[in-house]
Design an enzyme around this catalytic site. Sequence first.
Site, PDB file in Angstrom:
ATOM      1  N   THR A  36      34.722  36.865   3.135  1.00 22.43           N
ATOM      2  CA  THR A  36      35.648  37.500   4.376  1.00 22.43           C
ATOM      3  C   THR A  36      35.099  36.695   5.613  1.00 22.43           C
ATOM      4  O   THR A  36      35.954  36.546   6.393  1.00 22.43           O
ATOM      5  CB  THR A  36      34.921  38.958   4.674  1.00 22.43           C
ATOM      6  OG1 THR A  36      35.112  39.678   3.368  1.00 22.43           O
ATOM      7  CG2 THR A  36      35.822  39.629   5.492  1.00 22.43           C
ATOM      8  N   ASP A 226      43.737  37.479   0.315  1.00 25.83           N
ATOM      9  CA  ASP A 226      42.324  37.932  -0.250  1.00 25.83           C
ATOM     10  C   ASP A 226      42.395  38.664  -1.425  1.00 25.83           C
ATOM     11  O   ASP A 226      43.484  39.351  -2.120  1.00 25.83           O
ATOM     12  CB  ASP A 226      41.740  38.962   0.861  1.00 25.83           C
ATOM     13  CG  ASP A 226      40.349  39.022   0.717  1.00 25.83           C
ATOM     14  OD1 ASP A 226      39.680  38.256   0.098  1.00 25.83           O
ATOM     15  OD2 ASP A 226      40.121  40.082   1.374  1.00 25.83           O
ATOM     16  N   GLU A 227      41.144  38.658  -2.223  1.00 18.81           N
ATOM     17  CA  GLU A 227      41.138  39.293  -3.600  1.00 18.81           C
ATOM     18  C   GLU A 227      42.466  38.813  -4.670  1.00 18.81           C
ATOM     19  O   GLU A 227      42.880  39.612  -5.106  1.00 18.81           O
ATOM     20  CB  GLU A 227      41.012  40.759  -3.491  1.00 18.81           C
ATOM     21  CG  GLU A 227      40.063  41.221  -2.540  1.00 18.81           C
ATOM     22  CD  GLU A 227      38.482  41.245  -2.974  1.00 18.81           C
ATOM     23  OE1 GLU A 227      38.425  40.478  -4.211  1.00 18.81           O
ATOM     24  OE2 GLU A 227      37.731  41.761  -2.366  1.00 18.81           O
ATOM     25  N   GLN A 257      35.310  38.867 -10.919  1.00 21.75           N
ATOM     26  CA  GLN A 257      35.656  40.276 -10.464  1.00 21.75           C
ATOM     27  C   GLN A 257      37.053  40.885 -10.687  1.00 21.75           C
ATOM     28  O   GLN A 257      37.256  41.711  -9.911  1.00 21.75           O
ATOM     29  CB  GLN A 257      35.076  40.112  -8.924  1.00 21.75           C
ATOM     30  CG  GLN A 257      33.917  40.028  -8.804  1.00 21.75           C
ATOM     31  CD  GLN A 257      33.239  40.064  -7.278  1.00 21.75           C
ATOM     32  OE1 GLN A 257      33.234  41.205  -6.724  1.00 21.75           O
ATOM     33  NE2 GLN A 257      32.948  38.921  -6.661  1.00 21.75           N
ATOM     34  N   ARG A 612      26.520  44.477  -6.841  1.00 18.42           N
ATOM     35  CA  ARG A 612      26.843  45.357  -5.992  1.00 18.42           C
ATOM     36  C   ARG A 612      25.219  45.580  -5.234  1.00 18.42           C
ATOM     37  O   ARG A 612      25.094  46.020  -4.001  1.00 18.42           O
ATOM     38  CB  ARG A 612      27.130  46.926  -6.179  1.00 18.42           C
ATOM     39  CG  ARG A 612      28.585  46.950  -6.589  1.00 18.42           C
ATOM     40  CD  ARG A 612      29.336  46.434  -5.815  1.00 18.42           C
ATOM     41  NE  ARG A 612      29.639  44.816  -6.192  1.00 18.42           N
ATOM     42  CZ  ARG A 612      30.160  44.135  -5.684  1.00 18.42           C
ATOM     43  NH1 ARG A 612      30.664  43.798  -4.446  1.00 18.42           N
ATOM     44  NH2 ARG A 612      30.369  42.667  -6.326  1.00 18.42           N
TER      45      ARG A 612
END
Length: 750
Positions: A36, A226-227, A257, A612
């Site tokens: 980010t 993004d992603e 991911q 995480r």
Amino acid sequence: MNQAEYLSTLNEPQREAVLYGNGPLMIIAGAGSGKTRVLTFRIAHLIENGVDPFRILSLTFTNKAAGEMRSRIEKNIGTEARNIWMGTFHSVFAKILRIESRYLGYTSDFSIYDTDDSKSLLRSIIKEFNLDDKVYKANVVFNRISGAKNRLVSADDYINNPVIQADDDAAKMKEIGRIYKTYVTRCFQANAMDFDDLLFNTNVLFRDFPDVLYKYQHKFQHVLVDEFQDTNVSQYLITRKLSAVHRNICVVGDDAQSIYAFRGANIENILNFEKDFPDVKTVKLEQNYRSTSTIVKAANSVIARNKAQLKKETFTENEDGALIDVIKAGSDNEEGRLVATSIFEEKMQKSLRNENFAILYRTNAQSRSFEEALRKLGIKYRIIGGQSFYQRKEIKDLLAYLRFTVNQRDEEAFKRIINLPKRGIGDTTVAKIAVSAAENNKPIWEVVSNIGSYASGRTITAIDQFATLIKSFKILIEEGKDAYDVAAHIAKASGLLRELYEDKTVEGLSRYENVQELLNGIKEFVDSDENEDKTLSAFLQSVSLLTNADEPDENEDNDRVTMMTIHSAKGLEFRNVFVVGLEEDLFPSQIMLESRQDLEEERRLFYVAITRAEKKLTFSYAESRYQWGRIKMCEPSRFLLEVEPHFMNLTASSRDTIPPITSFVRNLAPRKPAESAVSTAAAMHVPSADFVPTDTFDLAEGDKVEHLKFGFGQVIKMDVNGSDRKATVKFDLVGEKTLLLSFAKLRVLK
């Protein structure tokens, strides 16, 4: 912060990604690698070097992520950041569709149907077709249509595709094509699009109207996604078309991911990006700033087993940190108790807060035992993924009034409010109105607002009063009143606020407060300098595109343990993480064992869960849990074996919860998905002819017993904790098993 300052905070690969000039760029960003930050600084760098913010398109998956990114950019370059076209795929494409709506036959005030609206319309169509709603379940039909739209299969294509028709035939739902076509027609007649339409119709717009595509291709000089690993076919096609002229497409993602295939995400988009753009510059962000070295290396040891991946080796300069604890519980209830106790002890020893902990599970249904255990210890918690604020009945009721005031062709909003509060207008009357509208080829509003010309009877007065009410609301919009003024008036004049206020129950008070909170949110929208358009239509668009992840935390006390599915946890981080329910057929899920692709997606999900954690990671599993009202014996997940053992704390613990690694090896021997070591061994035991379960109250170490499935064995340990009585039995066929005596059926041998 000027350019020199923020560049000095980046490592070499991050700096390379930020400074890269024109041409396609793919940034492979490992977990916790600061993607980010890189995306934010890249956009700021483009603007500082002369790119007009109006010509930058930045696409994300949540409004929250877009808002945070815009805020960061604004800190670096000022208010020019507000001119960037930034938001979710759905919000940006909805904006384009509103501007260009006339090309597709919509008005700019079209409604956006949420999932409940879509399913409600589908239920109506299924009923009209006289189909069995137990066969044609609205949820199943909705998912079938949604999947088709995400693959850009139109209703006509669906009906004319023999493979699809054969699938529907085999599923005994051969009418889905006809339902799909009718559903599309009814949405269009209602001047409404569902969420999938926002992508589908954007593709249609760019496919059928080259001038419109040309306009946006030349408008957006830079496209950033993004992603990227979570994009579906439809999303990728749009972004590829938009970047075809300038070819300045920058995608950021991590194939490790990619966990949303069930939503239509296509991992091939990122795996094959280099084929579509042979001259792409690839930058790998491999340094993890989030987690300890132990956690990072453990994650690497797991994901390395996937064959379909872009190779990278994530590393960190952080401390080694603690080993990963493994909790073995006798049952799902005990798993909840042990995890809650571990949180309590860690809090006391390290002076931590509840918010430092997260419990991640594969399915929402697993939360119960942890909720109960945390409550008993007085530990506050919150569950992410419960009912959304905007899905509550009283909120949807008022929103339906607002939607119908803006768009009188919105059939689902009309059906929701026509008798709310009660006006004596029943379902039969509503059905007659719909029939009159269809027979006369008129919108429903045309019939309602001139009801005397289409119907007779005692309900005419009530319908006419409703029409007058809506007309009075429309006048407020025509007079230029802002969203709050209109909404506050509608809430009062409709009678909704009064009805809720008069309900003095605890639930009624809560519903009244929720509506007041919605009005507060509309006032905040109007007062915000970021929203130039303060109309009710603009507010409704912003609300219709919200996701659960975007909604504010309603708890004033944020110091709570977070509980959520691993899918919901993506993008988040916590100091201490518990990954629970690590058992075969639960995680990996039994339905994800049919193919290597499915299993690899489950492994990526496990990788997301591991990454995480910042400081401390704990795995847990139960040896038995209830399933469909029966006790089921479980075995540890194969994923536990895939973590290199030297990263886990596998020594004996004070609570005797840690199994030796040899038990993993025994229980996780390669097997077919439908088999288990227990079931295979159990199949060898034929119960004695005189088998009758014995009262086990006086059971003691050394007693010999027979189990219905596990065969003969000897009790080697008893563990009594109040009413929670367990026996560890060494069986001849299946080795040691810990059984809850309140459930186990044993015959004690004399």
